[in-house]
Write a protein that holds these residues in place. Structure first.
Motif, PDB file in Angstrom:
ATOM      1  N   VAL A 163     -60.030  62.179  16.130  1.00 16.17           N
ATOM      2  CA  VAL A 163     -59.838  60.721  16.073  1.00 16.17           C
ATOM      3  C   VAL A 163     -58.334  60.440  16.087  1.00 16.17           C
ATOM      4  N   LYS A 164     -57.888  59.674  17.076  1.00 14.36           N
ATOM      5  CA  LYS A 164     -56.455  59.456  17.259  1.00 14.36           C
ATOM      6  C   LYS A 164     -56.026  58.091  16.726  1.00 14.36           C
ATOM      7  N   VAL A 165     -55.037  58.107  15.834  1.00 11.72           N
ATOM      8  CA  VAL A 165     -54.463  56.862  15.309  1.00 11.72           C
ATOM      9  C   VAL A 165     -53.521  56.275  16.355  1.00 11.72           C
ATOM     10  N   THR A 166     -53.715  55.001  16.665  1.00 15.65           N
ATOM     11  CA  THR A 166     -52.856  54.344  17.657  1.00 15.65           C
ATOM     12  C   THR A 166     -51.906  53.332  17.033  1.00 15.65           C
ATOM     13  N   LYS A 167     -52.236  52.841  15.839  1.00 17.47           N
ATOM     14  CA  LYS A 167     -51.385  51.825  15.208  1.00 17.47           C
ATOM     15  C   LYS A 167     -51.713  51.723  13.731  1.00 17.47           C
ATOM     16  N   VAL A 168     -50.714  51.332  12.954  1.00 20.67           N
ATOM     17  CA  VAL A 168     -50.906  51.058  11.528  1.00 20.67           C
ATOM     18  C   VAL A 168     -50.339  49.673  11.258  1.00 20.67           C
ATOM     19  N   GLU A 169     -51.120  48.805  10.607  1.00 19.26           N
ATOM     20  CA  GLU A 169     -50.629  47.441  10.364  1.00 19.26           C
ATOM     21  C   GLU A 169     -51.179  46.909   9.046  1.00 19.26           C
ATOM     22  N   ARG A 170     -50.486  45.906   8.516  1.00 17.96           N
ATOM     23  CA  ARG A 170     -50.909  45.263   7.273  1.00 17.96           C
ATOM     24  C   ARG A 170     -52.135  44.397   7.538  1.00 17.96           C
ATOM     25  N   ASP A 171     -53.076  44.402   6.588  1.00 12.16           N
ATOM     26  CA  ASP A 171     -54.251  43.532   6.697  1.00 12.16           C
ATOM     27  C   ASP A 171     -54.566  43.037   5.289  1.00 12.16           C
ATOM     28  N   GLY A 172     -53.941  41.939   4.894  1.00 15.08           N
ATOM     29  CA  GLY A 172     -54.123  41.423   3.534  1.00 15.08           C
ATOM     30  C   GLY A 172     -53.610  42.426   2.519  1.00 15.08           C
ATOM     31  N   ALA A 173     -54.492  42.786   1.583  1.00 15.32           N
ATOM     32  CA  ALA A 173     -54.102  43.754   0.547  1.00 15.32           C
ATOM     33  C   ALA A 173     -54.197  45.187   1.049  1.00 15.32           C
ATOM     34  N   ASN A 174     -54.724  45.366   2.250  1.00 17.76           N
ATOM     35  CA  ASN A 174     -54.969  46.703   2.780  1.00 17.76           C
ATOM     36  C   ASN A 174     -54.039  47.053   3.935  1.00 17.76           C
ATOM     37  N   ARG A 198     -54.480  48.563   7.727  1.00 20.35           N
ATOM     38  CA  ARG A 198     -55.461  48.800   8.779  1.00 20.35           C
ATOM     39  C   ARG A 198     -54.950  49.951   9.658  1.00 20.35           C
ATOM     40  N   VAL A 199     -55.730  51.002   9.729  1.00 20.91           N
ATOM     41  CA  VAL A 199     -55.393  52.145  10.574  1.00 20.91           C
ATOM     42  C   VAL A 199     -56.260  52.025  11.834  1.00 20.91           C
ATOM     43  N   VAL A 200     -55.622  51.698  12.945  1.00 20.59           N
ATOM     44  CA  VAL A 200     -56.333  51.478  14.202  1.00 20.59           C
ATOM     45  C   VAL A 200     -56.447  52.810  14.940  1.00 20.59           C
ATOM     46  N   THR A 201     -57.668  53.176  15.334  1.00 22.76           N
ATOM     47  CA  THR A 201     -57.870  54.462  16.022  1.00 22.76           C
ATOM     48  C   THR A 201     -58.742  54.266  17.262  1.00 22.76           C
ATOM     49  N   ASP A 202     -58.862  55.339  18.031  1.00 22.12           N
ATOM     50  CA  ASP A 202     -59.731  55.283  19.209  1.00 22.12           C
ATOM     51  C   ASP A 202     -61.208  55.394  18.831  1.00 22.12           C
ATOM     52  N   ALA A 203     -61.481  55.454  17.519  1.00 23.17           N
ATOM     53  CA  ALA A 203     -62.868  55.462  17.039  1.00 23.17           C
ATOM     54  C   ALA A 203     -63.098  54.280  16.098  1.00 23.17           C
ATOM     55  N   GLU A 248     -57.566  63.054  11.773  1.00 22.71           N
ATOM     56  CA  GLU A 248     -56.790  64.050  12.524  1.00 22.71           C
ATOM     57  C   GLU A 248     -57.136  63.934  14.006  1.00 22.71           C
ATOM     58  N   LYS A 249     -56.123  63.856  14.863  1.00 23.92           N
ATOM     59  CA  LYS A 249     -56.395  63.613  16.284  1.00 23.92           C
ATOM     60  C   LYS A 249     -56.981  64.830  17.003  1.00 23.92           C
ATOM     61  N   ASP A 250     -56.730  66.026  16.500  1.00 22.90           N
ATOM     62  CA  ASP A 250     -57.279  67.240  17.114  1.00 22.90           C
ATOM     63  C   ASP A 250     -58.226  67.893  16.103  1.00 22.90           C
ATOM     64  N   HIS A 251     -57.911  69.105  15.655  1.00 22.40           N
ATOM     65  CA  HIS A 251     -58.662  69.676  14.536  1.00 22.40           C
ATOM     66  C   HIS A 251     -57.662  70.137  13.490  1.00 22.40           C
ATOM     67  N   ASP A 259     -60.015  54.686  -0.985  1.00 24.69           N
ATOM     68  CA  ASP A 259     -58.827  54.448  -1.832  1.00 24.69           C
ATOM     69  C   ASP A 259     -57.549  54.900  -1.127  1.00 24.69           C
ATOM     70  N   VAL A 260     -57.670  55.980  -0.353  1.00 25.48           N
ATOM     71  CA  VAL A 260     -56.512  56.567   0.330  1.00 25.48           C
ATOM     72  C   VAL A 260     -56.942  57.002   1.729  1.00 25.48           C
ATOM     73  N   ILE A 261     -56.115  56.699   2.725  1.00 20.67           N
ATOM     74  CA  ILE A 261     -56.301  57.277   4.060  1.00 20.67           C
ATOM     75  C   ILE A 261     -55.121  58.205   4.332  1.00 20.67           C
ATOM     76  N   VAL A 262     -55.434  59.441   4.673  1.00 21.42           N
ATOM     77  CA  VAL A 262     -54.406  60.421   5.028  1.00 21.42           C
ATOM     78  C   VAL A 262     -54.424  60.586   6.542  1.00 21.42           C
ATOM     79  N   ILE A 263     -53.277  60.403   7.180  1.00 21.22           N
ATOM     80  CA  ILE A 263     -53.171  60.550   8.628  1.00 21.22           C
ATOM     81  C   ILE A 263     -52.520  61.896   8.925  1.00 21.22           C
ATOM     82  N   GLY A 264     -53.296  62.817   9.485  1.00 18.95           N
ATOM     83  CA  GLY A 264     -52.787  64.148   9.812  1.00 18.95           C
ATOM     84  C   GLY A 264     -53.514  65.233   9.045  1.00 18.95           C
ATOM     85  N   GLY A 265     -54.047  66.217   9.792  1.00 20.12           N
ATOM     86  CA  GLY A 265     -54.847  67.267   9.181  1.00 20.12           C
ATOM     87  C   GLY A 265     -54.187  68.628   9.210  1.00 20.12           C
TER      88      GLY A 265
END
Length: 376
Positions: free
Chosen positions: A174-185, A187-192, A37-40, A9-15
């Motif tokens: 896990v490192k986020v490299t990009k955030v983009e629209r994908d239809g109704a969602n 898309r959080v693009v990461t190295d994983a 979170e890209k580190d810990h 339901d929710v993605i939080v970027i950053g820990g």
């Protein structure tokens, strides 16, 4: 929960403490959450700051959020099953001279007119009762009695653990490299791999401007490295946290006798290498302030100094609240070296906004739209 979960339901970027608090409060509201979170959790600002839990000397725009947060700090063990090392011995803003004191008085009067009563004037006699070791020349100051301090990394990890316990998926390293629209969602693009959600929270701290830029909401974020020093243990001589405003100082003694010295002097942050470079000249200036104000400290050896990587906004206020451009995007970054105390409450308010579309806690003046090119 499967570690391979890819949508929520929710993605939080950053820990940091903000991301972990928002994840926890969203989960408490029954929302499924993935935190990335890209580190810990707590690796940067949230784990290495001075740990001040203060309402004292905040910008008026932050006070409602700070008040909400303080109520949670005072019941923190019930919220996250850990007291986070929270102690409440007050925080004192020391006036170094009569001009300082007059400025303090004007501020307290202004706050009282606005309906805020957490800051109280104290005279020279009461100042010396509360902070006996302070220099005799100081004429008084301001106290916020419910303030205190906590242990930053312990607090951040406690929020992370509790969020995971009630169902949030935590993805560290896990490192986020990009955030983009994908239809109704989104898309959080990461190295994983990719993750999908209708709602995302940008709580990426000193890296949040890159996500904001991806979303077409660029901000003038400055990456800073506030420095801290800690001394060898000394006999107990001070209970409250002490801050100055004229000369920069934040000063606290722990239960083990060590004294933490800060105040916002900046080293150099190299964010893409996750490292900082200390400025020993500025640390010497910081130490000189302690020397002048606290004669008892003059023989104290300094054992260690360090800095965290933080985000500062031009007006020293965070970007907090819904995106100005996109449905389902929320910003929670730029706390400008004073966001630790706000973490518990900001997470609760953000979760309320995500779940209900509004909050009863005023967040006027914190909107990211204030940095839009057409904003005045």
């Amino acid at each position: 929960m499967s570690a391979e979960r890819r949508s929520a339901d929710v993605i939080v970027i950053g820990g940091g403490i903000h991301g972990c608090s928002t994840a926890l409060h969203c989960a408490l509201r029954g929302l499924s959450v993935i935190l990335i979170e890209k580190d810990h959790a707590g690796r940067h600002a949230s784990g290495v700051n001075a740990g001040g839990v203060r309402q004292l000397a905040r910008h008026v725009a932050e006070i409602p959020l700070s008040n909400t947060s303080m109520a949670l700090w005072h019941g923190i063990a019930a919220l996250v099953d850990d007291d986070c090392g929270f102690t409440s011995d007050g925080q004192v803003l020391v006036a170094e001279n009569e001009a300082d004191l007059a400025g303090c008085r004007a501020r307290v009067e202004d706050l009282n007119l606005r309906g805020f009563h957490h800051e109280e004037m104290i005279d020279a006699r009461e100042l010396r009762e509360i902070v006996p070791a302070v220099s005799e020349t100081c004429p008084g100051g301001v106290i916020s009695r419910r303030d205190g301090a906590a242990i930053p990394l312990r607090a951040t990890q406690a929020f992370k653990r509790k969020a995971a316990e009630i169902g949030a998926t935590i993805r560290e390293g896990v490192k986020v490299t990009k955030v983009e629209r994908d239809g109704a969602n989104w898309r959080v693009v990461t190295d994983a791999g990719d993750f999908l959600s209708p709602r995302i929270v940008n709580a990426a701290g000193a890296w949040a401007d890159r996500i904001a830029a991806d979303l077409g909401e660029p901000v003038p974020l400055e990456v800073i490295a506030p420095m801290l020093m800690i001394t060898a243990p000394m006999p107990a001589f001070i209970k409250p946290v002490v801050i100055l405003r004229g000369r920069k100082l934040s000063f606290k003694q722990f239960g083990n006798g060590t004294v933490l010295i800060g105040g916002g002097y900046l080293g150099r942050a190299i964010r893409d290498e996750n490292r900082t470079i200390l400025d020993w000249g500025k640390l010497a200036t910081n130490a000189k302030t302690v020397w002048d104000l606290f004669p008892i400290m003059r023989g104290a050896p300094i054992l260690r100094a360090w800095a965290g990587i933080e985000a500062r906004m031009p007006d020293d206020l965070p970007c907090f609240g819904p995106s100005a451009r996109h449905e389902g995007v929320y910003h929670q970054f730029g706390f400008s070296a004073h966001g630790f105390q706000l973490g518990p409450g900001a997470g609760a308010v953000m979760a309320e906004i995500i779940a209900t579309g509004h909050s009863n806690v005023p967040i006027d003046g914190l909107d990211i739209a204030r940095f839009a090119p057409t904003a005045h």
